[in-house]
Design a protein around this motif. Structure first.
Motif, PDB file in Angstrom:
ATOM      1  N   VAL A  12       1.674 -11.818  20.493  1.00 15.14           N
ATOM      2  CA  VAL A  12       0.633 -11.034  19.817  1.00 15.14           C
ATOM      3  C   VAL A  12      -0.149 -10.159  20.790  1.00 15.14           C
ATOM      4  O   VAL A  12      -0.601  -9.069  20.434  1.00 15.14           O
ATOM      5  CB  VAL A  12      -0.311 -11.974  19.032  1.00 15.14           C
ATOM      6  CG1 VAL A  12      -1.539 -11.229  18.523  1.00 15.14           C
ATOM      7  CG2 VAL A  12       0.426 -12.607  17.865  1.00 15.14           C
ATOM      8  N   GLU A  13      -0.282 -10.605  22.025  1.00 18.29           N
ATOM      9  CA  GLU A  13      -1.096  -9.859  22.987  1.00 18.29           C
ATOM     10  C   GLU A  13      -0.638  -8.412  23.169  1.00 18.29           C
ATOM     11  O   GLU A  13      -1.484  -7.499  23.235  1.00 18.29           O
ATOM     12  CB  GLU A  13      -1.109 -10.594  24.333  1.00 18.29           C
ATOM     13  CG  GLU A  13      -2.023  -9.975  25.383  1.00 18.29           C
ATOM     14  CD  GLU A  13      -3.512 -10.143  25.103  1.00 18.29           C
ATOM     15  OE1 GLU A  13      -4.321  -9.742  25.970  1.00 18.29           O
ATOM     16  OE2 GLU A  13      -3.863 -10.660  24.026  1.00 18.29           O
ATOM     17  N   ILE A  15       0.425  -6.442  21.014  1.00 24.17           N
ATOM     18  CA  ILE A  15      -0.104  -5.699  19.864  1.00 24.17           C
ATOM     19  C   ILE A  15      -1.615  -5.563  20.000  1.00 24.17           C
ATOM     20  O   ILE A  15      -2.182  -4.483  19.825  1.00 24.17           O
ATOM     21  CB  ILE A  15       0.226  -6.420  18.542  1.00 24.17           C
ATOM     22  CG1 ILE A  15       1.694  -6.820  18.481  1.00 24.17           C
ATOM     23  CG2 ILE A  15      -0.151  -5.552  17.345  1.00 24.17           C
ATOM     24  CD1 ILE A  15       2.008  -7.852  17.400  1.00 24.17           C
ATOM     25  N   GLY A  16      -2.271  -6.650  20.343  1.00 25.71           N
ATOM     26  CA  GLY A  16      -3.729  -6.642  20.439  1.00 25.71           C
ATOM     27  C   GLY A  16      -4.279  -5.715  21.501  1.00 25.71           C
ATOM     28  O   GLY A  16      -5.405  -5.217  21.374  1.00 25.71           O
ATOM     29  N   LEU A 117       1.904 -12.622   9.612  1.00 25.97           N
ATOM     30  CA  LEU A 117       0.892 -12.506  10.654  1.00 25.97           C
ATOM     31  C   LEU A 117      -0.502 -12.449  10.049  1.00 25.97           C
ATOM     32  O   LEU A 117      -1.443 -13.082  10.559  1.00 25.97           O
ATOM     33  CB  LEU A 117       1.166 -11.244  11.486  1.00 25.97           C
ATOM     34  CG  LEU A 117       0.441 -11.139  12.825  1.00 25.97           C
ATOM     35  CD1 LEU A 117       0.947 -12.191  13.794  1.00 25.97           C
ATOM     36  CD2 LEU A 117       0.631  -9.749  13.424  1.00 25.97           C
ATOM     37  N   ALA A 152      -3.268  -8.736  14.369  1.00 26.64           N
ATOM     38  CA  ALA A 152      -3.165  -9.078  15.789  1.00 26.64           C
ATOM     39  C   ALA A 152      -4.541  -9.089  16.451  1.00 26.64           C
ATOM     40  O   ALA A 152      -4.831  -9.949  17.290  1.00 26.64           O
ATOM     41  CB  ALA A 152      -2.243  -8.092  16.494  1.00 26.64           C
ATOM     42  N   ARG A 156      -6.380 -12.151  18.344  1.00 22.17           N
ATOM     43  CA  ARG A 156      -6.834 -11.973  19.725  1.00 22.17           C
ATOM     44  C   ARG A 156      -8.309 -12.350  19.874  1.00 22.17           C
ATOM     45  O   ARG A 156      -8.692 -13.030  20.835  1.00 22.17           O
ATOM     46  CB  ARG A 156      -6.613 -10.520  20.154  1.00 22.17           C
ATOM     47  CG  ARG A 156      -6.818 -10.282  21.641  1.00 22.17           C
ATOM     48  CD  ARG A 156      -6.364  -8.878  22.039  1.00 22.17           C
ATOM     49  NE  ARG A 156      -6.195  -8.799  23.469  1.00 22.17           N
ATOM     50  CZ  ARG A 156      -7.118  -8.305  24.302  1.00 22.17           C
ATOM     51  NH1 ARG A 156      -8.264  -7.846  23.840  1.00 22.17           N
ATOM     52  NH2 ARG A 156      -6.885  -8.257  25.599  1.00 22.17           N
ATOM     53  N   LEU A 260       8.681 -11.096  15.929  1.00 26.05           N
ATOM     54  CA  LEU A 260       7.748 -10.485  16.876  1.00 26.05           C
ATOM     55  C   LEU A 260       8.355 -10.257  18.259  1.00 26.05           C
ATOM     56  O   LEU A 260       7.892  -9.395  19.008  1.00 26.05           O
ATOM     57  CB  LEU A 260       6.486 -11.341  17.012  1.00 26.05           C
ATOM     58  CG  LEU A 260       5.529 -11.354  15.831  1.00 26.05           C
ATOM     59  CD1 LEU A 260       4.394 -12.351  16.071  1.00 26.05           C
ATOM     60  CD2 LEU A 260       4.939  -9.951  15.586  1.00 26.05           C
TER      61      LEU A 260
END
Length: 272
Positions: A12-13, A15-16, A117, A152, A156, A260
């Motif tokens: 996810v990071e 994306i964040g 998500l 995301a 985060r 992902l």
């Protein structure tokens, strides 16, 4: 679930961090009238809080040197409004995702990934999670790409709130957290990107204080106690970050992580 939380953080990071790793969000924020990157950072990230004093943003962001936040908050709200900042950040991040991921964002698979998500990102309790709560209070975007980014961001900020709690349990201040990370990566504290701009005397004072507490060895490398504290902080952060994923079945989690993986890889490869 802590191992799930760690793996999801890795996925996810990328994306964040889109607001900080691509040019599109900055250009959208500059179109509002900003000329300084850090103005766009503070306006974009603090916007869900509304117009609050610098002391509030400083407390919630945790890891900026004294006075840094006050150079931007509340000044940024003379340039734009929180609502406009949220809209610009969302549109810039969606544009970056569309540019990098191409036609994939129009596929049924991407829509399904976004749904999973989003379900995880909106499922966690808000108690003790001020940044997560502020972002969760915003309406979900209708556009699937914007919603993907928003989900995301929620995850985060949820993890970030927990990370601050873990640092506080260990008595690690915001600047000390940067020093811990720098030394854990094998970098001298004064060369680390998040604090290298600070006066040398300020960094030295932080390092000396950590050395007096036994966190840093005399040769200015991370001591055994410092490494143990770093491991505990990361483990506790993972534990606190696991809650959003409890709403998904094991099969759904496997599906989400598999979907992902190629997305995260493309985003990392495309970082500006």
């Amino acid at each position: 679930m802590s191992s799930v939380a760690r793996r999801m953080f890795e996925l996810v990071e990328p994306i964040g961090v889109i607001p900080y790793s691509t040019d599109d969000p900055n250009e959208a924020m500059f179109a509002l009238g900003f000329t300084d990157y850090w103005d766009t950072y503070f306006a974009g990230r603090a916007a869900p809080l509304g117009i609050v004093p610098a002391e509030v943003v400083d407390a919630l962001f945790y890891n900026f040197a004294p006075g840094e936040v006050a150079r931007h908050i509340p000044k940024v709200w003379r340039t734009t409004t929180p609502e406009a900042a949220i809209a610009a950040r969302r549109s810039g991040c969606a544009a970056a995702l569309r540019r990098i991921l191409g036609d994939h964002v129009d596929s049924p698979g991407f829509a399904r990934t976004t749904d999973l998500l989003t379900r995880a990102a909106t499922s966690a309790p808000v108690e003790g999670r001020p940044m997560y709560a502020a972002l969760l209070a915003l309406p979900l975007p209708d556009d699937v790409v914007t919603r993907f980014f928003h989900a995301a961001s929620l995850l985060r900020e949820h993890r970030g709130d927990g990370h601050i709690a873990a640092l506080m349990v260990e008595g690690i201040g915001g600047l000390e957290a940067h020093v811990l990370l720098a030394l854990d990566l094998g970098l001298p504290a004064e060369r680390f990107g998040r604090i290298h701009h600070l006066p040398a005397t300020q960094i030295a004072a932080v390092v000396d204080g950590m050395r007096e507490r036994g966190l840093i060895a005399d040769d200015r490398t991370l001591g055994d106690l410092g490494r143990a504290v770093k491991r505990r902080v990361e483990a506790h952060t993972d534990e606190l970050a696991a809650k959003p994923y409890e709403c998904l079945t094991p099969d759904e989690l496997d599906e989400l992580m598999a979907a992902l993986e190629p997305i995260a890889a493309r985003l990392v490869a495309a970082q500006d």
